[in-house]
Design a protein around this motif. Structure first.
Motif, PDB file in Angstrom:
ATOM      1  N   ALA A  67       0.817  -1.165   0.006  1.00 10.98           N
ATOM      2  CA  ALA A  67       0.017   0.073   0.034  1.00 10.98           C
ATOM      3  C   ALA A  67       0.818   1.294  -0.042  1.00 10.98           C
ATOM      4  O   ALA A  67       0.699   2.239  -0.512  1.00 10.98           O
ATOM      5  N   ALA A  68       2.087   1.313   0.805  1.00 12.92           N
ATOM      6  CA  ALA A  68       2.909   2.448   0.830  1.00 12.92           C
ATOM      7  C   ALA A  68       3.554   2.630  -0.446  1.00 12.92           C
ATOM      8  O   ALA A  68       3.611   3.774  -1.010  1.00 12.92           O
ATOM      9  N   ALA A  70       2.334   1.593  -3.472  1.00 16.46           N
ATOM     10  CA  ALA A  70       1.316   2.009  -4.406  1.00 16.46           C
ATOM     11  C   ALA A  70       1.142   3.540  -4.230  1.00 16.46           C
ATOM     12  O   ALA A  70       0.904   4.385  -5.256  1.00 16.46           O
ATOM     13  N   GLN A  71       1.074   4.058  -2.904  1.00 16.17           N
ATOM     14  CA  GLN A  71       0.742   5.401  -2.473  1.00 16.17           C
ATOM     15  C   GLN A  71       1.949   6.540  -3.271  1.00 16.17           C
ATOM     16  O   GLN A  71       1.747   7.538  -3.677  1.00 16.17           O
ATOM     17  N   ALA A  72       2.981   5.896  -3.118  1.00 16.95           N
ATOM     18  CA  ALA A  72       4.217   6.791  -3.467  1.00 16.95           C
ATOM     19  C   ALA A  72       4.488   6.578  -5.001  1.00 16.95           C
ATOM     20  O   ALA A  72       4.981   7.399  -5.616  1.00 16.95           O
ATOM     21  N   ASP A 175      -2.456  -2.285  -4.399  1.00 13.64           N
ATOM     22  CA  ASP A 175      -2.986  -1.420  -3.203  1.00 13.64           C
ATOM     23  C   ASP A 175      -3.010  -2.178  -2.191  1.00 13.64           C
ATOM     24  O   ASP A 175      -3.478  -1.194  -1.075  1.00 13.64           O
TER      25      ASP A 175
END
Length: 345
Positions: A67-68, A70-72, A175
């Motif tokens: 998730a981290a 994907a966010q980046a 994600d």
């Protein structure tokens, strides 16, 4: 925390980047390392530095890590033991997520269904299946790699694939969402599945096997391993079979190794890479081989076998580009061959 002395100046993820800070919060200190040579992570012992390599200890942490990432918006690749990967000499500008032995669970439920973790070493997995008195996995006894890669690639030997036994796979989407994908939606075909294109990460699989005699299955496994030791290279670094066995080629000549041998390339070398003198469908690293050497050999083998048979062999090995693009190695080899031809014309 391990930080290599030198990290590429073009690194996407540095030790000080926001993603690195987020990963440090999620991971134990010994589960994150920067500037890691990919040559240390693959069976070919080839490849430049990766920006960062992480080894999550459990599913919850893995979900947070993905998730981290994907966010980046940073490229990442999922690897087990790297047994079917050719890492590029230029390395990888992103995050390598390793599915390690922490994902090595194995249980048999009351209905006889096997549930096993993606990080389980395939030969160990097969031995556990045999010990449980179940038949159907023995063909995979000699395959180097982890179960997650086997399930993703529909790996196997003797023209069989593990997909015939998979009931479902637990997969983490890019994600971080955890999904259970049933057999009907996995799209299994020879050495392929929908998992290869989805970008998801297999964390475990549920499999069904038929009852079998433990003693007979053990004897079969021993015979398979003995046959592999007799004909496959064991000393020099290699990734296993390079080309997929194509039915049309098999009917015309035989397996890829025999076709390459008939094309006069058994033992052929480019740089530090060589078509193994033991088995021509293996490319070995004789010391100092580069990814380009391997790709040139793949292009040469494809061209010569196609001239001989009219059939273009397909590589089961995947090439990881510095930008995170993962493609069958023959596609990169063909592009390299075109560029080389144009450069000399």
């Amino acid at each position: 925390m391990i930080i290599a002395a030198e990290i590429s100046n073009t690194a996407t993820v540095t030790p000080q980047s926001p993603l690195s800070i987020a990963l440090r919060v999620l991971l134990p200190d010994d589960a994150i390392a920067f500037g890691v040579p990919l040559a240390t992570l693959g069976r070919w012992r080839i490849g430049g530095p990766a920006d960062v390599v992480v080894t999550p200890p459990d599913v919850a942490t893995l979900r947070g890590v993905l998730a981290a990432i994907a966010q980046a918006g940073v490229p990442h690749v999922i690897v087990g033991d790297g047994s079917n990967l050719l890492y590029d000499d230029a390395g990888f500008r992103g995050v390598v997520v390793r599915i390690g032995r922490a994902f090595g669970n194995f249980v048999i439920d009351a209905d006889g269904i096997v549930e096993a973790g993606a990080g389980l070493w395939v030969p160990s997995f097969v031995r556990k299946v045999i010990a449980g008195g179940m038949a159907g996995a023995t063909h995979a006894i000699g395959i180097p790699g982890t179960l997650g890669g086997l399930v993703t690639m529909n790996g196997g030997s003797q023209r069989r694939g593990i997909g015939e036994n998979v009931v479902s796979a637990d997969v983490i989407a890019r994600d971080g969402t955890l999904l259970r994908i049933l057999h009907a939606d996995l799209g299994y075909a020879y050495r392929s599945s929908t998992l290869q294109a989805s970008g998801g990460t297999v964390v475990s699989a549920r499999l069904r096997f038929q009852p079998g005699d433990r003693h007979a299955l053990r004897r079969e496994a021993i015979a398979i391993l003995a046959a592999r030791r007799a004909k496959f290279p064991r000393v020099r670094a290699n990734c296993g079979s390079v080309f997929v066995s194509d039915p049309a080629l098999y009917n015309l000549i035989g397996p890829p190794g025999l076709a390459i041998e008939r094309a006069g390339l058994k033992g052929a070398s480019v740089g530090g890479a060589q078509m193994s003198p033991d088995h021509a469908n293996f490319i070995v690293n004789n010391g100092g081989a580069r990814s380009r050497d391997v790709l040139e050999l793949i292009a040469l083998a494809r061209r010569r076998v196609q001239e001989l048979t009219g059939i273009a062999m397909i590589a089961e090995v995947r090439h990881l580009a510095p930008d995170g693009t993962m493609r069958p190695a023959h596609e990169i080899a063909d592009m390299l061959a075109i560029e080389t031809t144009q450069g000399t014309s």
